[in-house]
Write an enzyme that holds these catalytic residues in place. Sequence first.
Site, PDB file in Angstrom:
ATOM      1  N   LYS A  55     -17.182 -22.322 -12.345  1.00  0.00           N
ATOM      2  CA  LYS A  55     -16.354 -21.709 -13.397  1.00  0.00           C
ATOM      3  C   LYS A  55     -17.233 -21.280 -14.576  1.00  0.00           C
ATOM      4  O   LYS A  55     -17.067 -20.197 -15.129  1.00  0.00           O
ATOM      5  CB  LYS A  55     -15.261 -22.689 -13.854  1.00  0.00           C
ATOM      6  CG  LYS A  55     -14.165 -22.874 -12.793  1.00  0.00           C
ATOM      7  CD  LYS A  55     -13.214 -24.012 -13.079  1.00  0.00           C
ATOM      8  CE  LYS A  55     -12.264 -24.205 -11.888  1.00  0.00           C
ATOM      9  NZ  LYS A  55     -11.323 -25.304 -12.032  1.00  0.00           N
ATOM     10  N   GLN A  99     -10.395 -30.268 -15.826  1.00  0.00           N
ATOM     11  CA  GLN A  99     -10.550 -30.300 -14.372  1.00  0.00           C
ATOM     12  C   GLN A  99      -9.815 -31.505 -13.780  1.00  0.00           C
ATOM     13  O   GLN A  99      -9.940 -32.626 -14.273  1.00  0.00           O
ATOM     14  CB  GLN A  99     -12.054 -30.344 -14.012  1.00  0.00           C
ATOM     15  CG  GLN A  99     -12.355 -30.256 -12.528  1.00  0.00           C
ATOM     16  CD  GLN A  99     -11.954 -28.914 -11.906  1.00  0.00           C
ATOM     17  OE1 GLN A  99     -11.932 -27.880 -12.555  1.00  0.00           O
ATOM     18  NE2 GLN A  99     -11.631 -28.935 -10.631  1.00  0.00           N
ATOM     19  N   ASP A 122      -4.824 -22.703 -16.771  1.00  0.00           N
ATOM     20  CA  ASP A 122      -4.458 -23.139 -15.419  1.00  0.00           C
ATOM     21  C   ASP A 122      -2.990 -22.850 -15.101  1.00  0.00           C
ATOM     22  O   ASP A 122      -2.588 -22.885 -13.935  1.00  0.00           O
ATOM     23  CB  ASP A 122      -4.678 -24.647 -15.273  1.00  0.00           C
ATOM     24  CG  ASP A 122      -6.068 -24.991 -14.771  1.00  0.00           C
ATOM     25  OD1 ASP A 122      -6.558 -24.286 -13.867  1.00  0.00           O
ATOM     26  OD2 ASP A 122      -6.648 -25.976 -15.267  1.00  0.00           O
TER      27      ASP A 122
HETATM   28  N1  GUN Z   1      -8.638 -29.125  -9.315  1.00  0.00           N
HETATM   29  C1  GUN Z   1      -8.505 -28.418  -8.174  1.00  0.00           C
HETATM   30  N2  GUN Z   1      -8.120 -27.157  -8.452  1.00  0.00           N
HETATM   31  C2  GUN Z   1      -8.002 -27.065  -9.796  1.00  0.00           C
HETATM   32  C3  GUN Z   1      -7.643 -26.006 -10.675  1.00  0.00           C
HETATM   33  O1  GUN Z   1      -7.331 -24.872 -10.285  1.00  0.00           O
HETATM   34  N3  GUN Z   1      -7.662 -26.327 -12.004  1.00  0.00           N
HETATM   35  C4  GUN Z   1      -7.975 -27.558 -12.472  1.00  0.00           C
HETATM   36  N4  GUN Z   1      -7.942 -27.775 -13.796  1.00  0.00           N
HETATM   37  N5  GUN Z   1      -8.301 -28.566 -11.668  1.00  0.00           N
HETATM   38  C5  GUN Z   1      -8.316 -28.306 -10.338  1.00  0.00           C
END
Ligand code: GUN
Length: 284
Positions: A55, A99, A122
């Site tokens: 990311k 996350q 998100d």
């Molecule tokens: N863990 C797995 N996929 C995601 C996601 O798209 N966003 C976040 N914040 N955590 C995750």
Amino acid sequence: MELSKVISGKLLSEEILKDIANKVSDINKSGKRVPSLAVVLVGEDPASQVYVRNKKNACQKVGFTSFEYVLAADTTQNELITLVEKLNDDKDVDGILVQLPLPKHLDSKIIIDTISPSKDVDGFHRYNMGSLALKDPNVCPCTPHGVMYMLDSIKTNYFGKHAVIIGASNIVGRPMALELMNRGATVTVCNSKTRNTSELVADADIVVAAVGLPNFVQGDWIKDGAIVIDVGINRLADGKLCGDVDYEAAAKRASHITPVPGGVGPMTIAMLLKNTLSIYLKSK
Ligand code: GUN
């Protein structure tokens, strides 16, 4: 049946990133502050570390500012809430991403509720999930939104189509069901207790596998001509990545299929950047 066509998330996401990079370059030329994303990682889960690194790299690629907060695994709930509140109030931060999964002693519901819905890149906050459920979307969860982008790229007509989603998580399965319902598909969501998953899949025009089990969906479950979307990213003992679908066998039947890696994964990141840009533009 001829071999299925591959929907390349790698290629689609590269186009999206190029488009975003051009927009950021224009913002830069106009002398304005560029969009920014704050990413919070608690603990040392190796998969989460990889996702967060990807990311951050994607932000760099398009010219966003990224702020990274790596916190110890024993960070308290109050410490994490204090950080999120600080980021909510920070005018230089457009998007906030915590996350998941969080270490067990932390309550992810409370943490997600603390993120301002207007900075929730998100789309996990109850305001944003609720907006999606009411067919009035605001910020949409990245993975399901990336899947819709892939389905739209092959001009999928959703009306009268049966979509079967395997997995009912808040991150993928539930918002995926809402996205497909909003577009007019007939949607079935399977969970680990579903008795006849293979029979339901055999009736599906669109299959979305998000279970987290390598090769769970067998090729002979797939109806001829179905579209198969594989959200799973599983690491095998030999270090290789594989999806939730037995790719080789499913590709013999599907009209379209997504690979792992190079499928849904890069689309999730592309949608994250898209969400960050649109949040930035809304706040201007
Ligand atoms: N863990 C797995 N996929 C995601 C996601 O798209 N966003 C976040 N914040 N955590 C995750």
